[in-house]
Motif scaffolding. Structure first.
Motif, PDB file in Angstrom:
ATOM      1  N   GLY A 174       0.800  -1.213   0.000  1.00 53.11           N
ATOM      2  CA  GLY A 174       0.000   0.000   0.000  1.00 53.11           C
ATOM      3  C   GLY A 174       0.835   1.267   0.000  1.00 53.11           C
ATOM      4  N   ILE A 175       1.933   1.249  -0.743  1.00 45.17           N
ATOM      5  CA  ILE A 175       2.818   2.410  -0.845  1.00 45.17           C
ATOM      6  C   ILE A 175       2.965   2.783  -2.306  1.00 45.17           C
ATOM      7  N   SER A 176       3.518   3.959  -2.560  1.00 44.90           N
ATOM      8  CA  SER A 176       3.727   4.402  -3.936  1.00 44.90           C
ATOM      9  C   SER A 176       4.893   3.638  -4.562  1.00 44.90           C
ATOM     10  N   THR A 177       4.958   3.682  -5.885  1.00 41.22           N
ATOM     11  CA  THR A 177       6.074   3.039  -6.578  1.00 41.22           C
ATOM     12  C   THR A 177       7.395   3.688  -6.194  1.00 41.22           C
ATOM     13  N   ALA A 178       7.373   5.013  -6.023  1.00 40.43           N
ATOM     14  CA  ALA A 178       8.589   5.720  -5.614  1.00 40.43           C
ATOM     15  C   ALA A 178       9.057   5.255  -4.238  1.00 40.43           C
ATOM     16  N   ALA A 179       8.097   5.058  -3.325  1.00 43.92           N
ATOM     17  CA  ALA A 179       8.453   4.576  -1.985  1.00 43.92           C
ATOM     18  C   ALA A 179       9.005   3.155  -2.054  1.00 43.92           C
ATOM     19  N   ALA A 180       8.399   2.323  -2.897  1.00 44.32           N
ATOM     20  CA  ALA A 180       8.902   0.960  -3.062  1.00 44.32           C
ATOM     21  C   ALA A 180      10.312   0.969  -3.640  1.00 44.32           C
ATOM     22  N   GLY A 181      10.586   1.920  -4.510  1.00 44.71           N
ATOM     23  CA  GLY A 181      11.908   2.034  -5.106  1.00 44.71           C
ATOM     24  C   GLY A 181      12.998   2.344  -4.097  1.00 44.71           C
ATOM     25  N   GLN A 182      12.603   2.913  -2.946  1.00 40.86           N
ATOM     26  CA  GLN A 182      13.594   3.202  -1.906  1.00 40.86           C
ATOM     27  C   GLN A 182      14.193   1.923  -1.325  1.00 40.86           C
ATOM     28  N   MET A 183      13.547   0.792  -1.540  1.00 39.89           N
ATOM     29  CA  MET A 183      14.131  -0.480  -1.111  1.00 39.89           C
ATOM     30  C   MET A 183      15.446  -0.727  -1.838  1.00 39.89           C
ATOM     31  N   VAL A 184      15.520  -0.326  -3.104  1.00 38.79           N
ATOM     32  CA  VAL A 184      16.761  -0.443  -3.874  1.00 38.79           C
ATOM     33  C   VAL A 184      17.791   0.546  -3.357  1.00 38.79           C
ATOM     34  N   SER A 185      17.352   1.787  -3.106  1.00 39.58           N
ATOM     35  CA  SER A 185      18.267   2.836  -2.658  1.00 39.58           C
ATOM     36  C   SER A 185      18.870   2.516  -1.296  1.00 39.58           C
ATOM     37  N   VAL A 186      18.049   2.018  -0.374  1.00 36.19           N
ATOM     38  CA  VAL A 186      18.532   1.710   0.974  1.00 36.19           C
ATOM     39  C   VAL A 186      19.564   0.587   0.930  1.00 36.19           C
ATOM     40  N   PHE A 187      19.314  -0.430   0.119  1.00 38.06           N
ATOM     41  CA  PHE A 187      20.261  -1.535  -0.040  1.00 38.06           C
ATOM     42  C   PHE A 187      21.608  -1.005  -0.544  1.00 38.06           C
ATOM     43  N   ALA A 188      21.567  -0.197  -1.613  1.00 38.08           N
ATOM     44  CA  ALA A 188      22.794   0.328  -2.205  1.00 38.08           C
ATOM     45  C   ALA A 188      23.510   1.278  -1.248  1.00 38.08           C
ATOM     46  N   PHE A 189      22.751   2.099  -0.520  1.00 35.16           N
ATOM     47  CA  PHE A 189      23.351   3.065   0.399  1.00 35.16           C
ATOM     48  C   PHE A 189      24.061   2.341   1.540  1.00 35.16           C
ATOM     49  N   ALA A 190      23.397   1.325   2.116  1.00 38.29           N
ATOM     50  CA  ALA A 190      24.016   0.556   3.195  1.00 38.29           C
ATOM     51  C   ALA A 190      25.271  -0.152   2.698  1.00 38.29           C
ATOM     52  N   TYR A 191      25.200  -0.691   1.498  1.00 37.26           N
ATOM     53  CA  TYR A 191      26.344  -1.388   0.902  1.00 37.26           C
ATOM     54  C   TYR A 191      27.517  -0.426   0.752  1.00 37.26           C
ATOM     55  N   ALA A 192      27.270   0.729   0.150  1.00 28.74           N
ATOM     56  CA  ALA A 192      28.348   1.669  -0.146  1.00 28.74           C
ATOM     57  C   ALA A 192      28.918   2.313   1.110  1.00 28.74           C
ATOM     58  N   LEU A 193      28.048   2.706   2.033  1.00 25.96           N
ATOM     59  CA  LEU A 193      28.500   3.453   3.208  1.00 25.96           C
ATOM     60  C   LEU A 193      29.121   2.554   4.268  1.00 25.96           C
ATOM     61  N   LEU A 194      28.499   1.404   4.533  1.00 26.90           N
ATOM     62  CA  LEU A 194      28.922   0.573   5.648  1.00 26.90           C
ATOM     63  C   LEU A 194      29.899  -0.530   5.254  1.00 26.90           C
ATOM     64  N   GLY A 195      30.041  -0.791   3.960  1.00 27.82           N
ATOM     65  CA  GLY A 195      30.950  -1.842   3.514  1.00 27.82           C
ATOM     66  C   GLY A 195      32.371  -1.676   4.039  1.00 27.82           C
ATOM     67  N   PRO A 196      33.022  -0.535   3.808  1.00 22.72           N
ATOM     68  CA  PRO A 196      34.385  -0.345   4.321  1.00 22.72           C
ATOM     69  C   PRO A 196      34.463  -0.398   5.845  1.00 22.72           C
ATOM     70  N   VAL A 197      33.436   0.123   6.508  1.00 19.68           N
ATOM     71  CA  VAL A 197      33.435   0.118   7.978  1.00 19.68           C
ATOM     72  C   VAL A 197      33.410  -1.318   8.495  1.00 19.68           C
ATOM     73  N   LEU A 198      32.519  -2.129   7.951  1.00 16.76           N
ATOM     74  CA  LEU A 198      32.414  -3.518   8.383  1.00 16.76           C
ATOM     75  C   LEU A 198      33.683  -4.301   8.048  1.00 16.76           C
ATOM     76  N   ALA A 199      34.281  -4.013   6.894  1.00 20.82           N
ATOM     77  CA  ALA A 199      35.520  -4.698   6.516  1.00 20.82           C
ATOM     78  C   ALA A 199      36.636  -4.385   7.500  1.00 20.82           C
ATOM     79  N   ALA A 200      36.701  -3.131   7.958  1.00 21.56           N
ATOM     80  CA  ALA A 200      37.729  -2.752   8.926  1.00 21.56           C
ATOM     81  C   ALA A 200      37.476  -3.404  10.283  1.00 21.56           C
ATOM     82  N   LEU A 201      36.218  -3.424  10.725  1.00 24.47           N
ATOM     83  CA  LEU A 201      35.891  -3.948  12.041  1.00 24.47           C
ATOM     84  C   LEU A 201      36.063  -5.470  12.130  1.00 24.47           C
ATOM     85  N   THR A 202      35.896  -6.153  10.995  1.00 23.79           N
ATOM     86  CA  THR A 202      36.019  -7.618  10.992  1.00 23.79           C
ATOM     87  C   THR A 202      37.368  -8.066  10.426  1.00 23.79           C
ATOM     88  N   GLY A 203      38.310  -7.149  10.341  1.00 21.97           N
ATOM     89  CA  GLY A 203      39.595  -7.452   9.711  1.00 21.97           C
ATOM     90  C   GLY A 203      40.376  -8.564  10.368  1.00 21.97           C
TER      91      GLY A 203
END
Length: 406
Positions: free
Chosen positions: A46-75
Motif C-alpha cells: 500500500g505504498i507508492s512506486t517511488a516509496a517501493a523504489g527506496q528499497m533499492v536505494s537503501v540496499f545500495a546506500f548501506a552497501y556503499a557506506l557501511l561496507g568499508p566500515v564492516l571490513a575494517a571492524l572484521t579485519g
C-alpha cells in the motif's frame, strides 16, 4: 599449493572460487531483483512506486557506506567466518523483507541485507585472491565478480518470473534460501584463513590516507560514471531505435549482461598475462570509443545491439583489474578493506551517474549522455596512464598481495 592450485587432499582453487561466485551471484540478484517486483510490492504494501523504489536505494546506500566500515571492524576475523556471516546476514535480511508488512521494517531489512552483501563481497574477493595465488589472481578475482554480471542475465529475470507466478514474497524467499545454502556450503569448503593479527585497526585503516589507493579509487569513480550514464538511461538514449518496444530493451539488457560476463572473465586472464594497469587503460579507452560509436548509431537497432555488446565487454573489464591493482597496496590483513573501498566507490559512481544523467536529460536531452560518458571514461584512462608508474605498480603487486590477502 601445487602448480594446479591444489594442495594434497584439498579441492583446487577453482572449485572453491565457484562457491564464492555463487555467493556474489546471490548478492547481485538481491540487488537487481527488486526492480522487477516494484509494481507488486507497492500494491501489497500500500505504498507508492517511488516509496517501493527506496528499497533499492537503501540496499545500495548501506552497501556503499557501511561496507568499508564492516571490513575494517572484521579485519581480524578468519576469512570463513566473515564470508558465512555476510551471506547469513543477507539471508536473514531477505527473510525479514519477505515476512514484514510494515514499510519501515522492510527498509530496515534491506539495509541489513546490504550490510551482509558488502561484508561478503569484500571478503570473497580477498579470499579468491589468496586461494588462487599470484599466478592466477586475476582470473580468480574475475570469477568472483562474474557472479554479479550473471545475476543481471539470469538471477534478476528468474526472480521476476517467480514473483509473477507466486508473488514477490516468494521471489525474495528464493534469494534467502539460496543465500542460506551458500552459507552452509562455505562453512565446509572454505578453509580457515587466519588474517595477520599483528596489524592494529589504525594500521588497517592506512589505505584511507595512501595516495596510491586514492588514485585507483578516483579512476574507479570516473569509469563507473562513464559506464552507468548510458546504461541507467538506456531506454532514453536508444529511444529512436527502440521505438517503444519493451522486447527490444529486454534484448539489449540481455546482450549487455552476456557480453559483460565474457568481458569480465577475459579481463582476468589479460590482467594475469599483461598486468591489470594495461587492461584498465584499454578498457576505459574502449568505453570512451564505444560511447561515441553509440552516438552515431543510436537510431539503428541492429547496430545498437552490436554497440551494446561491445559496451558490455569493455565496461566490465574494469572492476576486476581495479581490484587486482588496489590489493597491491593493502597493508597486512587489509585486503577486505581496500576491495570494499573500491566496490563502494563503484556504487558511488553508479549513484552519481543517475544524478548527472537526470540533469543532462532535463537540460540538453538524452543524446548528451554519450559524449559526457566518453569524457569520464577517457579521463579515467588518462589518469591511469599518467598517475601510476608501471615499474612501481608491477613491483608492488606480486609481493604485496601475498601478505595482504591473508
Amino acid at each position: 599449493m601445487t602448480k594446479n592450485g591444489k594442495t594434497s587432499g584439498e579441492l583446487p582453487w577453482q572449485a572453491r572460487t565457484l562457491i564464492l561466485t555463487l555467493g556474489t551471484f546471490v548478492v547481485g540478484t538481491d540487488g537487481f531483483i527488486i526492480v522487477g517486483l516494484l509494481p507488486e510490492i507497492h500494491e501489497t504494501l500500500g505504498i507508492s512506486t517511488a516509496a517501493a523504489g527506496q528499497m533499492v536505494s537503501v540496499f545500495a546506500f548501506a552497501y556503499a557506506l557501511l561496507g568499508p566500515v564492516l571490513a575494517a571492524l572484521t579485519g581480524r576475523w578468519p576469512r570463513r567466518r566473515t564470508l558465512v556471516t555476510g551471506i547469513a546476514l543477507l539471508a536473514v535480511g531477505n527473510a525479514v523483507t519477505a515476512s514484514a508488512h510494515a514499510y519501515g521494517l522492510v527498509l530496515a531489512s534491506r539495509a541489513l541485507a546490504g550490510c551482509g552483501a558488502a561484508l561478503f563481497v569484500a571478503s570473497a574477493v580477498a579470499t579468491a585472491a589468496h586461494l588462487a595465488g599470484e599466478k592466477h589472481r586475476g582470473r580468480a578475482i574475475s570469477m568472483v565478480t562474474a557472479g554479479a554480471t550473471l545475476s543481471l542475465v539470469l538471477g534478476a529475470p528468474l526472480g521476476t518470473l517467480i514473483g509473477g507466478a507466486w508473488g514477490w514474497q516468494k521471489a525474495i524467499w528464493f534469494v534467502a534460501g539460496v543465500a542460506a545454502v551458500v552459507a552452509v556450503v562455505l562453512s565446509f569448503l572454505v578453509p580457515v584463513i587466519e588474517p595477520d593479527q599483528s596489524a592494529s585497526l589504525r594500521q588497517r585503516l592506512t589505505p584511507l590516507t595512501d595516495g596510491r589507493v586514492l588514485r585507483i579509487l578516483v579512476v574507479t569513480l570516473l569509469a563507473f560514471i562513464g559506464v552507468f550514464l548510458p546504461f541507467t538511461y538506456m531506454s532514453a538514449v536508444f529511444a529512436p531505435a527502440l521505438g517503444g518496444h519493451e522486447s527490444r530493451l529486454a534484448l539489449l539488457l540481455l546482450v549487455f549482461g552476456v557480453a559483460a560476463t565474457a568481458g569480465n572473465l577475459t579481463a582476468g586472464w589479460l590482467a594475469d598475462r599483461y598486468g591489470p594497469r594495461r587492461v584498465v587503460i584499454g578498457a576505459t579507452l574502449g568505453i570512451a570509443v564505444v560511447c561515441l560509436l553509440m552516438l552515431a548509431v543510436r537510431d539503428r537497432f541492429v547496430l545498437v545491439v552490436v554497440a551494446e555488446a561491445l559496451s558490455g565487454v569493455v565496461s566490465y573489464s574494469v572492476i576486476g583489474p581495479q581490484q587486482y591493482r588496489i590489493i597491491a597496496y593493502a597493508p597486512p590483513g587489509g585486503t577486505p578493506l581496500v576491495t570494499s573501498l573500491n566496490t563502494s566507490t563503484g556504487y558511488l559512481g553508479q549513484f552519481l551517474s543517475g544524478v548527472i544523467g537526470a540533469g543532462l536529460i532535463s537540460t540538453t536531452g538524452s543524446a548528451a549522455l554519450l559524449p559526457v560518458a566518453a569524457g569520464f571514461a577517457g579521463l579515467a584512462a588518462l589518469l591511469t596512464w599518467a598517475l601510476s608508474r608501471p615499474s612501481r605498480e608491477a613491483a608492488a603487486e606480486p609481493g604485496a598481495v601475498t601478505a595482504a590477502a591473508k
